[in-house]
Write an enzyme that holds these catalytic residues in place. Structure first.
Site, PDB file in Angstrom:
ATOM      1  N   ASP A  45      28.342  89.251  53.752  1.00 40.35           N
ATOM      2  CA  ASP A  45      26.941  89.143  53.372  1.00 40.35           C
ATOM      3  C   ASP A  45      26.429  90.565  53.359  1.00 40.35           C
ATOM      4  O   ASP A  45      26.485  91.360  54.278  1.00 40.35           O
ATOM      5  CB  ASP A  45      26.257  88.531  54.446  1.00 40.35           C
ATOM      6  N   LYS A  78      21.297  90.601  47.902  1.00 40.97           N
ATOM      7  CA  LYS A  78      20.130  90.178  47.687  1.00 40.97           C
ATOM      8  C   LYS A  78      19.120  91.291  47.082  1.00 40.97           C
ATOM      9  O   LYS A  78      19.495  92.497  47.026  1.00 40.97           O
ATOM     10  CB  LYS A  78      19.266  90.070  49.241  1.00 40.97           C
ATOM     11  N   HIS A 109      15.449  88.429  48.835  1.00 41.32           N
ATOM     12  CA  HIS A 109      15.533  88.852  50.146  1.00 41.32           C
ATOM     13  C   HIS A 109      14.055  88.428  51.040  1.00 41.32           C
ATOM     14  O   HIS A 109      14.216  88.163  52.171  1.00 41.32           O
ATOM     15  CB  HIS A 109      15.423  90.656  50.231  1.00 41.32           C
TER      16      HIS A 109
END
Length: 309
Positions: A45, A78, A109
């Site tokens: 991530d 993001k 985000h």
């Protein structure tokens, strides 16, 4: 636990455990990503705003060179708040840094717009020092741009991050594509059950960030966490990471230390008694108004979270 997955509303499998890269120390991210993937992690991530996607990309390249297949790894990025009117540009910048043709999941985000023509690429400020925010912008317009990305092949799925129940309820009536994921701060001191319940109802998968609370693991000393850790003969971190699996959520464990990255894989099966202890703790904090949110940037915007509204 690195092999356990959940099914997204897109049909994709998402790993239950991933490596988080937010606030990871510069110069150590490549090694951390490469080590995690070589030791079995399948989800990484990241985000443009973290400022380390070049290093994440180098770690991915190292892992792929060792024989790990790209299609076996789930990569998340993001779009940052200064790119919420230029979503594809934001994705292109991340893809270039990551050295990838596509990501598996791309998230909004934060649901706001900071001035894309301001005095800083990520954190534009007004003369008085406040963040330069375009308050007239609607996060629904950002989502329409996110939906358009799906036809480009540059991301396999789209989702949101830091969305409250209120913001999701604003978005969903206008969404042609239901977000695949909502990534939120989540742990026993901030269960955000109202969001989790709505997401379950709508088929939106929860990804939990800051599962240990924050830097230094402030939840390590919480009474039920200590009690369950002693019962199973594990460290408090294992309890806090394992908390998310029976909730049906993916959890992000952040570390750049190889030993801790390996340690974080050793999740445990919490039994009904353990889950009740943690739920009772969460409910007590909720009733007493003592929930703890550790991540809340100074945007000066009401995002609709009950503990902050």
């Amino acid at each position: 636990m690195t092999d356990k997955t959940f099914k997204l509303n897109t049909g994709q499998d998402i790993p239950a455990l991933g490596l988080g890269t937010w606030q990871s120390e510069a110069g150590q991210v490549q090694k951390a990503v490469a080590h995690a993937l070589k030791s079995g992690y399948k989800l990484i991530d990241g985000a443009y705003c973290y400022g380390n996607e070049d290093e994440v990309g180098a770690g991915l390249a190292e892992a792929f060179a060792s024989g790990i297949k790209r299609e076996d790894i789930f990569v998340v990025s993001k779009v940052w708040a200064t790119y919420n009117t230029r979503v594809e540009l934001g994705l292109d910048k991340s893809l270039k840094s990551l050295g990838l043709d596509y990501v598996d999941l791309f998230l909004v985000h934060w649901p706001l717009l900071m001035n894309p023509e301001g005095n800083h690429d990520k954190f534009p400020k007004l003369p008085n020092g406040e963040r330069d925010i375009i308050h007239s912008h609607s996060h629904i317009d950002t989502w329409k741009q996110m939906e358009a990305l799906l036809s480009t092949g540059k991301t396999k799925a789209i989702g949101v991050s830091n969305y409250s129940k209120r913001y999701l309820e604003q978005l969903l009536p206008h969404a042609k594509v239901i977000p695949a994921v909502n990534q939120i701060e989540n742990h026993p001191a901030l269960p955000q059950q109202e969001i989790v319940n709505l997401c379950r109802e709508k088929g939106i998968h929860i990804m939990a960030y800051s599962p240990l609370g924050s830097t230094g693991g402030p939840l390590f000393t919480a009474e039920p966490v200590v009690k369950i850790a002693e019962k199973h003969g594990v460290k408090p971190a294992a309890v806090l990471l394992s908390y998310h699996i029976p909730r049906g959520s993916t959890v992000l464990a952040k570390s750049v230390t190889p030993e801790r990255i390996d340690e974080n894989k050793k999740l445990i099966d919490l039994d009904a008694e353990d889950i009740k202890l943690l739920d009772d703790y969460s409910n007590k904090l909720t009733q007493e108004g003592k929930l703890q949110r550790f991540v809340y940037p100074p945007f000066g915007v009401d995002f609709g979270f009950p503990d902050k509204s």
